[in-house]
Design a protein around this motif. Structure first.
Motif, mmCIF file in Angstrom:
data_model
loop_
_atom_site.group_PDB
_atom_site.id
_atom_site.type_symbol
_atom_site.label_atom_id
_atom_site.label_comp_id
_atom_site.label_asym_id
_atom_site.label_seq_id
_atom_site.Cartn_x
_atom_site.Cartn_y
_atom_site.Cartn_z
ATOM 1 N N VAL A 1 13.375 0.912 -11.334
ATOM 2 C CA VAL A 1 12.143 0.325 -11.862
ATOM 3 C C VAL A 1 12.206 -1.194 -11.755
ATOM 4 N N SER A 2 11.215 -1.777 -11.109
ATOM 5 C CA SER A 2 11.088 -3.231 -11.067
ATOM 6 C C SER A 2 9.862 -3.703 -11.846
ATOM 7 N N ASP A 3 8.967 -2.766 -12.131
ATOM 8 C CA ASP A 3 7.755 -3.043 -12.900
ATOM 9 C C ASP A 3 7.427 -1.784 -13.697
ATOM 10 N N GLY B 1 4.904 -0.704 -15.042
ATOM 11 C CA GLY B 1 3.604 -0.116 -14.757
ATOM 12 C C GLY B 1 3.448 0.415 -13.356
ATOM 13 N N ALA B 2 4.447 0.209 -12.493
ATOM 14 C CA ALA B 2 4.344 0.635 -11.093
ATOM 15 C C ALA B 2 4.476 2.151 -10.980
ATOM 16 N N PRO B 3 3.830 2.763 -9.979
ATOM 17 C CA PRO B 3 3.945 4.213 -9.794
ATOM 18 C C PRO B 3 5.325 4.617 -9.287
ATOM 19 N N PHE B 4 5.669 5.875 -9.508
ATOM 20 C CA PHE B 4 6.926 6.442 -9.025
ATOM 21 C C PHE B 4 6.693 7.919 -8.742
#
Length: 449
Positions: free
Chosen positions: A145-147, A149-152
């Motif tokens: 995870v770098s953000d 809120g980013a999708p994964f």
């Protein structure tokens, strides 16, 4: 390991040879002290305090977890010592839901070529109670995870840097389909065992399933973050939540015969964080076998020095879970708390060269008490300071109930909540000198108008 129970363990325990000697010496020194006016100095025996703390931290009590046989045995031991000192003792039970390590623990990588690399429990990784997510197994592709809120990809095991870790993000991760989370631990290490799940004091945690959480050391995080693309993670947390019964030890002394209405209450929590599934346990010598042992010694000293004074000693359960015992007592006290002085003892007698901190909620009455305690400690040669507001110790529920409450602690984090918190880390001399200072302050407090 921990079950809902109400145990009645036999009370026929032999007294420590040090306690009768302590009580006798205090009684001789203070036989002429009146119930009002200046009181003679009391001598707290550091060796006796250390002996009781050592017994509490031993294998018979196995980490003193709320609801455990070792915790129940500790309550009986402390109750017996207080009866010997002339107190009437009652048990006050309350419900709690506690985290236990009842399952397996695992963390390993599976590389694209099928090779695996394992990580060591309590060295590289540990469970996380915060958030109330129960354990179990999970497997999925590793996603760094770098953000938040980013999708994964759904089904991922998320690897979260410590700088991005926030328990408030867990629900979002779970709702978006993450199978689990491995978070870098910051300011702590995998040797520590956490119990608080994040719920408000006096409420039971609501366990959640389907999202497995582990914490890893910085070194383990670096190894995981360097994994080849396509690596999968297999994780398993042993954490489960079970219903259990906490037990407060309430000791009162009706010195004037008119019904126990104490002006001063000495309290300490006696519980600790229990054991792992393999039977290895967290001794909790500094946290808080020392505070419980000192509370017993102070109670004996005050009872002997001022026989006409009403006194109370509270040995509280469940502090490590959620300030459970202090909250339960403050909600249904055995005596009026409004205007009463409450001295809470938590982590005393460390061998480390540390100041003696005095914590309060920051309310006017608690702050006045804290400043008086700081002055008494400094007069006795200790470095001391008042910090406020501090909410995560047992003085808080008492302050909120109208008492003048403060905590005294030597917050030594070196072995905090680890299996290294052993009696070898305690100082008999420190316990002796600190006990004398607290006894002198308390006798003056009780002897006043």
């Amino acid at each position: 390991m921990i079950q809902a129970m109400k145990r009645n363990i036999g009370r026929g325990r032999r007294a420590s040879p040090a306690l009768p000697t302590l009580v006798a010496s205090i009684a001789a020194a203070c036989a002429c002290a009146p119930s009002h006016g200046p009181a003679a100095a009391a001598d707290i025996d550091g060796a006796a305090v250390l002996a009781l703390a050592t017994e509490l931290a031993g294998p018979a009590h196995a980490g003193r977890a709320l609801g455990s046989p070792g915790g129940a045995l500790a309550a009986e031991l402390l109750a017996g010592r207080l009866r010997e000192a002339g107190f009437e003792v009652a048990f006050r039970d309350f419900p709690e839901r506690v985290p236990v390590n009842a399952g397996n623990a695992a963390l390993e990588t599976v590389a694209p070529d099928g090779s695996t690399e394992g990580f060591a429990w309590r060295e590289d990784f540990r469970e996380i109670a915060r958030g109330g997510y129960e354990g179990g197994p999970a497997e999925g592709p590793l996603f760094l995870v770098s953000d938040p809120g980013a999708p994964f990809p759904r089904g991922s095991i998320l690897l979260v840097p410590g700088r991005l870790s926030d328990p408030e993000d867990d629900a979002s991760y779970a709702a978006r389909g993450a199978a689990g989370l491995v978070v870098e631990l910051v300011g702590t290490d995998p040797a520590r065992r956490p119990l608080w799940a994040g719920q408000a004091p006096g409420t039971l945690v609501v366990p959640k399933q389907g999202f497995v959480k582990l914490g890893v050391s910085g070194a383990a995080f670096t190894r995981l973050a360097a994994s080849a693309p396509g690596t999968r993670l297999r994780i398993e947390s042993p954490l489960r939540f079970v219903d259990a019964t906490g037990r407060n030890v309430v000791a009162t002394r009706d010195g004037d015969g008119g019904g126990a209405a104490p002006r001063l209450v000495v309290c300490a929590h006696y519980d600790h964080v229990g054991a792992d599934r393999d039977g290895s346990y967290f001794p909790g010598a500094l946290d808080n076998a020392t505070g419980a042992a000192m509370a017993v010694a102070l109670g004996a000293a005050l009872a002997a020095a001022l026989p006409g004074a009403d006194l109370a000693v509270l040995l509280l359960d469940g502090e490590e879970v959620n300030l459970s015992g202090s909250t339960a007592f403050a909600r249904a006290p055995d005596f009026t708390l409004a205007g009463v002085t409450v001295l809470n003892l938590d982590m005393l007698g460390s061998r480390a060269d540390l100041p003696v901190s005095v914590y309060s909620l920051g309310d006017p009455a608690g702050s006045r008490l804290a400043r008086a305690l700081v002055a008494a400690l400094e007069a006795a040669g200790f470095r001391s300071a008042h910090e406020a507001p501090v909410r995560n110790l047992d003085h808080t529920p008492f302050s909120m109930a109208g008492a003048s409450a403060a905590s005294i602690t030597e917050y030594d984090t070196a072995d905090y909540h680890t299996k290294r918190d052993l009696p070898a880390g305690l100082s008999e001399d420190e316990l002796d000198r600190l006990g004398d200072a607290l006894a002198s302050w308390a006798l003056a407090e009780l002897a006043g108008p």
